[in-house]
Design an enzyme around this catalytic site. Structure first.
Site, mmCIF file in Angstrom:
data_model
loop_
_atom_site.group_PDB
_atom_site.id
_atom_site.type_symbol
_atom_site.label_atom_id
_atom_site.label_comp_id
_atom_site.label_asym_id
_atom_site.label_seq_id
_atom_site.Cartn_x
_atom_site.Cartn_y
_atom_site.Cartn_z
ATOM 1 N N LYS A 41 0.665 -1.296 -0.010
ATOM 2 C CA LYS A 41 -0.106 0.020 -0.153
ATOM 3 C C LYS A 41 0.810 1.109 -0.011
ATOM 4 O O LYS A 41 2.043 1.085 0.259
ATOM 5 C CB LYS A 41 -0.824 0.064 1.313
ATOM 6 C CG LYS A 41 -0.400 0.093 2.542
ATOM 7 C CD LYS A 41 -0.993 -0.458 3.688
ATOM 8 C CE LYS A 41 -0.355 -0.652 5.003
ATOM 9 N NZ LYS A 41 -1.075 -1.214 6.047
ATOM 10 N N ARG A 139 -10.753 -0.784 14.966
ATOM 11 C CA ARG A 139 -10.653 0.019 13.816
ATOM 12 C C ARG A 139 -11.559 -0.693 12.819
ATOM 13 O O ARG A 139 -12.515 0.153 12.242
ATOM 14 C CB ARG A 139 -9.252 0.059 13.473
ATOM 15 C CG ARG A 139 -8.913 1.082 12.296
ATOM 16 C CD ARG A 139 -7.470 1.115 11.968
ATOM 17 N NE ARG A 139 -6.822 -0.062 11.314
ATOM 18 C CZ ARG A 139 -5.579 -0.259 10.901
ATOM 19 N NH1 ARG A 139 -4.722 0.852 11.097
ATOM 20 N NH2 ARG A 139 -5.181 -1.390 10.397
ATOM 21 N N TYR A 262 14.871 30.080 9.761
ATOM 22 C CA TYR A 262 13.399 30.826 10.330
ATOM 23 C C TYR A 262 13.353 30.886 11.728
ATOM 24 O O TYR A 262 13.545 30.013 12.383
ATOM 25 C CB TYR A 262 12.038 30.226 9.622
ATOM 26 C CG TYR A 262 11.810 30.484 7.928
ATOM 27 C CD1 TYR A 262 11.896 31.510 7.653
ATOM 28 C CD2 TYR A 262 12.017 29.397 7.417
ATOM 29 C CE1 TYR A 262 11.557 31.875 6.133
ATOM 30 C CE2 TYR A 262 11.886 29.635 5.785
ATOM 31 C CZ TYR A 262 11.643 30.775 5.359
ATOM 32 O OH TYR A 262 11.476 30.972 4.102
ATOM 33 N N MET A 315 11.160 24.690 3.584
ATOM 34 C CA MET A 315 10.494 24.082 2.370
ATOM 35 C C MET A 315 11.336 23.236 1.227
ATOM 36 O O MET A 315 11.243 22.316 1.343
ATOM 37 C CB MET A 315 9.663 25.135 1.706
ATOM 38 C CG MET A 315 8.687 24.314 0.532
ATOM 39 S SD MET A 315 7.408 25.433 -0.210
ATOM 40 C CE MET A 315 6.612 26.114 0.978
HETATM 41 C C1 LIG Z 1 0.123 -1.906 6.816
HETATM 42 C C2 LIG Z 1 -0.647 -3.187 7.434
HETATM 43 C C3 LIG Z 1 0.291 -4.394 7.601
HETATM 44 C C4 LIG Z 1 1.570 -4.375 7.248
HETATM 45 O O1 LIG Z 1 2.130 -4.058 8.308
HETATM 46 P P1 LIG Z 1 3.702 -3.564 8.774
HETATM 47 O O2 LIG Z 1 3.723 -3.295 10.178
HETATM 48 O O3 LIG Z 1 4.004 -2.539 7.936
HETATM 49 O O4 LIG Z 1 4.533 -4.966 8.434
HETATM 50 C C5 LIG Z 1 -0.255 -5.778 7.615
HETATM 51 N N1 LIG Z 1 -1.773 -5.761 8.014
HETATM 52 C C6 LIG Z 1 -2.721 -4.624 7.799
HETATM 53 C C7 LIG Z 1 -4.184 -4.805 8.379
HETATM 54 C C8 LIG Z 1 -2.221 -3.553 7.619
HETATM 55 O O5 LIG Z 1 -2.778 -2.298 7.529
#
Ligand SMILES: *Cc1c(COP(=O)(O)O)cnc(C)c1O
Length: 377
Positions: A41, A139, A262, A315
């Site tokens: 992802k 969640r 800054y 930036m």
């Molecule tokens: C992102 C995610 C993972 C991967 O987790 P990592 O800690 O990056 O290995 C696995 N399962 C679910 C449901 C996730 O959202």
């Protein structure tokens, strides 16, 4: 992905696909007996899905997890044979498009399940999908009791599709001593009994290192593949996979009392030599890694020496103190901000965040290169 030449960019991001492949093999080896999927992802955590997925396929990965349907399409283009799960479930009306991409939703609520079942009935096809069970994250996912009730209902929605995976997700797997891990493992084992013939998955990267070895049928690492440390209380077992280097724009000397950046948040205590680097928060470099008076921040590596960031991160620029560096950097030199000696976890700690956040923000203004055997480079 953008294709920016190095001489037109301020910084370079080098992704080592050989390291990603090695990390995959290490994780798959630890979880031997289970299939090792890959979570890609967010553009493979910022490393570039289009390049990372083929490297993972070459290393043996067959199953991929993404968050959104458009990411599933990207994986499908890069890996025609892959099994692809969409973690964020089904948005209303999204079932047909997801099925046409050959992706499998991770269904986490009755409405998702009913929509997928309806699509299957309409097509007279038992399309595969996963079910998410919530064992503590609160969640996404069905409550364990809800999942068991669903399993017991022979004429229910589950009869309409192919239940290909039952999964849950850890709350704190990177903290091996957290008692929630054992509670989630037990809760998920109880759910699994209701789905005896269905493959099950629980472990993310850190879950693969838990003493309970909760590998089940399939593990789902993401972060560890990309070189992040899945065992934060121990040395990192993974190979670093990203190197970020920024160009030195100017080197200057300042006298004691001079401030940098800054709002003058850092003040030289003596005569110092400073280098301005052409990377900033608009590149995804964390603004919170600033080095302020009384609150040190992140570092750059110059000629093998750790040089502190001084002043606020701008930036498009940040400034480092190179006074104690054995070699004086020159205009045009490339200086490392992430790499083998300066990991994402270290930068994250300096910025008060986690390495996942650092990786997934890596910006679009870099000259990007993928190296390693699988990149053909
Ligand atoms: C992102 C995610 C993972 C991967 O987790 P990592 O800690 O990056 O290995 C696995 N399962 C679910 C449901 C996730 O959202």
């Amino acid at each position: 992905m953008s294709d920016i030449p190095l001489d037109e960019a301020g910084a370079r991001l080098v992704v080592d696909l050989g390291a990603v492949a090695d990390n995959y093999r290490l994780l798959a080896g630890r979880a031997a007996g289970a299939e090792c999927a890959a979570v890609v992802k967010a553009d493979a955590y910022g490393l570039g899905l289009d390049a990372v997925v083929p490297a993972l396929v070459a290393a043996g990965a067959h199953t991929f997890f993404v968050a959104h349907p458009f990411e599933a399409r990207q994986v499908r283009a890069a890996a025609p044979e892959a099994v692809i799960y969409v973690l964020n479930g089904l948005a209303p009306g999204a079932a047909a498009a997801l099925a046409s991409a050959g992706a499998r939703p991770v269904l986490g609520a009755r409405d998702d399940i009913d929509e997928w079942a309806a699509l299957c009935r309409a097509r007279d096809q038992r399309l595969p999908a996963a079910i998410q069970v919530d064992t503590g994250m609160n969640r996404l996912g069905l409550a364990p009791d809800e999942a068991r009730a669903l399993a017991g209902d022979n004429r229910g929605a589950l009869a309409d599709f192919e239940l290909a995976l039952v999964m849950s997700h850890f709350v704190s797997s990177e903290v091996p001593g957290d008692p929630r891990n054992a509670r989630q493992i037990a809760a998920f084992a109880a759910v699994r009994e209701a789905f005896p013939a269905v493959p099950a998955s629980l472990a993310n990267s850190s879950g693969i290192f838990l003493p309970q070895k909760p590998f089940l049928d399939l593990v789902r690492p993401g972060y560890g593949l990309y070189g992040g440390n899945p065992t934060p209380d121990k040395a990192n077992p993974m190979r670093p996979a990203v190197r970020l280097e920024a160009r030195v724009v100017q080197v200057r000397e300042v006298e004691a009392g001079a401030s940098v950046g800054y709002n003058a948040q850092w003040t030289a205590k003596g005569r110092r030599r400073l280098a301005a680097l052409s990377v900033g928060y608009a590149d995804g470099f964390p603004r919170a890694a600033a080095g302020l008076d009384g609150r040190p921040g992140g570092h750059a590596m110059v000629a093998g020496a750790r040089c502190p960031i001084v002043g606020r991160v701008s930036m498009d620029l940040l400034t480092i103190d190179v006074t104690d560096c054995p070699a004086v950097p020159q205009r045009g030199d490339m200086v490392a901000l992430l790499g083998p000696d300066l990991g994402v976890d270290e930068l994250a700690a300096a910025a008060g965040t986690i390495g996942y956040d650092i990786l997934t923000r890596l910006g679009t203004r870099f000259a990007r290169a993928h190296v390693g055997a699988a990149a053909g480079a």
